[in-house]
Enzyme design. Structure first.
Site, mmCIF file in Angstrom:
data_model
loop_
_atom_site.group_PDB
_atom_site.id
_atom_site.type_symbol
_atom_site.label_atom_id
_atom_site.label_comp_id
_atom_site.label_asym_id
_atom_site.label_seq_id
_atom_site.Cartn_x
_atom_site.Cartn_y
_atom_site.Cartn_z
ATOM 1 C CG HIS A 8 -1.821 1.114 1.384
ATOM 2 N ND1 HIS A 8 -1.436 2.307 1.957
ATOM 3 C CD2 HIS A 8 -3.107 1.264 1.013
ATOM 4 C CE1 HIS A 8 -2.456 3.147 1.927
ATOM 5 N NE2 HIS A 8 -3.484 2.536 1.359
ATOM 6 C CG ASN B 167 -0.252 5.706 3.791
ATOM 7 O OD1 ASN B 167 0.086 6.512 2.932
ATOM 8 N ND2 ASN B 167 -1.324 5.852 4.529
ATOM 9 C CE LYS B 168 0.478 -0.542 5.921
ATOM 10 N NZ LYS B 168 -0.555 -1.423 5.445
ATOM 11 C CG ASN B 169 8.553 0.681 5.794
ATOM 12 O OD1 ASN B 169 7.728 1.519 6.152
ATOM 13 N ND2 ASN B 169 9.493 0.223 6.598
ATOM 14 C CG MET B 170 8.243 -2.365 -0.344
ATOM 15 S SD MET B 170 9.361 -3.568 -1.117
ATOM 16 C CE MET B 170 8.613 -3.751 -2.746
#
Ligand SMILES: *Cc1c(COP(=O)(O)O)cnc(C)c1O
Length: 384
Positions: A182, A184-187
């Site tokens: 997603h 907003n996640k780290n990748m």
């Protein structure tokens, strides 16, 4: 004030190479699942010690399909944490199971390993730990208990791709891990996720479930006419990843460790600059043998000492043009779960309290020093 640009709490870092790869995909005439997904899966497999990597449309889909692959039956229990995004619990229900919660440790916000065994019943089928904010769950006692009681483990690694426990990368333990891509996640791949597994039976089941239940291998053995032929093993879902999404992932994964290094720098700076403020609790750092993925930097507001509550704090930050996030209200207070599982707010007091006081500060790889200082000064001013 109005001339200060709004600072978001999260922001993806997309390189020009990634954009060019998406354009290449669009020009190639092949947009959905194809060669770029195959390359991305190979890359994800290499990153996770050669385990099978199966890309899906989201981590939510991945968690659901992984749980379905375990063959949950009505009344089967899956133990998880209340301090998570609601997708964790929803997927247990959608896969036919019953979520059972174990309260969190206030310092780590991860499931309390000392309370885990008490939650195990004859109906327990699996444990679904959540590595909150990218801080690894204490996996040694968890896998010891899983082995002792014959339980499967599905790790919700939505926050934790690239993290490590006892010098070993998350995603290379146990049976099954699910990561989120997603924005907003780290990748990110836009929307997207991956199921990582060391179990060939799980891999086969997820592969079928993610695409209509189609099984090409079975039919091909009896067919001379080749790859157009297939059989249907079961009524499956439509949860495949597109090449257009994998095009982004091909350039995100090689950058991930650098992203996490930058997140770590920023998190350490917050920890240093925000310590000692009354009414402000800071998140725990990882033990020296672990790597925190620092997906989120969550603080907790102590209303009495701070002079304002969490909601007022978030509103005041917004007025200063600083975005914050609510990760998370404890999942056990949501209506459907209260009504169907009979949970009371007081059943999980740590998660309840934390969910009422927690808030995420801006943290993303391209956050500039000046902007981080603006956040730090705002927090200091509001909580003086
Ligand atoms: C984001 C998230 C998910 C769901 O991920 P999607 O890719 O958006 O479906 C699941 N669990 C946790 C803990 C998350 O933060």
């Amino acid at each position: 004030m109005s001339d200060i640009p709004f600072l978001p709490f999260a922001k993806p870092t997309i390189s020009e190479e990634a954009i060019a790869e998406v354009v290449d995909c669009l020009r190639s005439g092949w947009i959905t699942t194809g060669p770029k997904v195959a390359r991305f899966e190979q890359m994800l497999s290499d990153y996770h010690g050669g385990r099978t990597a199966l890309c899906v449309s989201s981590a939510t889909a991945g968690l659901q399909l992984a749980l379905m692959a375990l063959g949950l039956e009505e009344g089967d229990e899956v133990i998880t944490s209340p301090m998570t995004f609601v997708a964790t619990l929803n997927t247990i229900v959608l896969a036919g199971g019953k979520p059972v919660l174990v309260d969190v440790v206030p310092e780590t916000l991860n499931m309390d390993m000392n309370r885990l065994e008490d939650a195990i019943t004859p109906r327990t089928k699996a444990i679904m730990p959540v590595h909150f904010a990218g801080l690894p769950v204490d996996l040694d006692p968890l896998y010891a208990l899983a082995e002792k009681h014959g339980l499967r483990v599905v790790e919700d690694c939505a926050h934790a791709i690239g993290a490590a426990y006892r010098n070993q990368r998350i995603g290379t333990f146990g049976d099954i891990q699910v990561m989120s891509f997603h924005p907003n996640k780290n990748m990110t791949t836009g929307e997207g996720g991956v199921v990582i597994t060391a179990d060939p039976a799980i891999a086969k089941a997820v592969e079928q479930l993610r695409f209509h239940g189609i099984d090409r291998s079975v039919f091909n053995r009896f067919s001379k006419s080749g790859s157009q032929q297939y059989d249907v093993a079961l009524p499956g879902y439509k949860a495949n990843m597109m090449d257009m999404q994998a095009a982004l992932g091909l350039h995100q994964l090689p950058a991930l460790d650098g992203f996490i290094d930058r997140r770590t720098e920023l998190a350490e700076n917050y920890l240093k600059e925000l310590q000692g403020i009354e009414g402000l609790e800071l998140p725990a750092a990882a033990p020296a043998t672990d790597r925190h993925a620092w997906h989120l930097f969550t603080v907790r507001i102590g209303e009495n000492a701070a002079g304002l509550d969490r909601d007022a704090f978030m509103q005041a930050m917004k007025e200063l043009h600083i975005g914050t996030g609510l990760h998370y209200q404890s999942t056990h207070v949501f209506r459907w779960y209260r009504e169907h599982l009979g949970w009371q707010p007081a059943d999980f007091p740590n998660a309840l309290d934390i969910g009422n006081r927690i808030c995420s500060l801006p943290l993303f790889p391209t956050l500039e020093q000046a902007d981080q200082h603006r956040v730090i000064n705002a927090v200091r001013t509001l909580l003086r």
